[in-house]
Design an enzyme around this catalytic site. Sequence first.
Site, PDB file in Angstrom:
ATOM      1  CB  CYS A  34      -2.952  -3.783 -23.127  1.00  0.00           C
ATOM      2  SG  CYS A  34      -3.668  -4.614 -21.694  1.00  0.00           S
ATOM      3  CG  HIS A  57      -1.326   0.792 -17.519  1.00  0.00           C
ATOM      4  ND1 HIS A  57      -2.403  -0.058 -17.630  1.00  0.00           N
ATOM      5  CD2 HIS A  57      -1.457   1.402 -16.305  1.00  0.00           C
ATOM      6  CE1 HIS A  57      -3.157   0.024 -16.544  1.00  0.00           C
ATOM      7  NE2 HIS A  57      -2.600   0.903 -15.716  1.00  0.00           N
TER       8      HIS A  57
END
Length: 280
Positions: free
Chosen positions: A139, A83
């Site tokens: 991301c 993440h």
Amino acid sequence: MKKALIVGVNDYAPIGLGGPDLNGCINDARDMANTLVICGFAPAQIRILTNQNATRPNILNYLKTLVSNSVKGDSIVFYYSGHGTRVANIGADLEIDGMDEAICPHDYSTAGVIRDDDFKAIFSKLKAGVNLEVIFDCCHSGTVTRALDLGLNLDMSFEKARFIPPMLEDEFYMTYASEISASKNSKKQSMTRALVPVADLNHTLWAASKDSQVSMEGSMSGQIRGYFTYHFCKILRATNGDIVRKTLDKQVSMALSAMGAAQINQTESLTAEFSQKIFL
């Protein structure tokens, strides 16, 4: 000597079910490690941290060791799959000074994220003549992504964005980041994909997506994989790593586009580095 630190996080704290878990990052880490061996890295010189071992202290300590122990002529790699998020950069005077991109270690909820400022502090100690490739499959911001049209042969039920939503205070500042930046007369960031030359950068950054996008994972050839890492490793294996950076960047971009991916990879380095081979 060629050395690498590879980090992959599927399981976020608490251990087991309960965190914002992913599915393809361990597969990515395995593929990256095996690909680096094909590209000339000795297995003994590749350190892997996954899941509960990929804590904030562990990642930072191993990365500091990787950088500090490298000497002129070495080629080193730092790879992260997991993440990502963005957080407000608040100075000592409580003024907002833009947004920091950050990665989320296994224990980010208690230990905190690792910001780009943390990486800059470590990379600033890189010795002259050491080649460093930094590869992020995560991301870089929280904009909404569209569903991917991957074709009938791919299972979209496993598709997931590798993004941790920011806290309210960070989300608020991110929403108004352009206005804050304009008030500080800062340079506008490029919103189009390109080989981005960055003056005085002492490493090459391979990002799975632009700052304005999320990076995705889904079913690829029967495994859950990060789309960027899947193609990045596939091209490296096909060439045994004998490829210049701008060609690798272009081929990854074309592969992502061909599968209908909503993300566009971005590579940053010194202009001269784009025409040189990776890992040299």
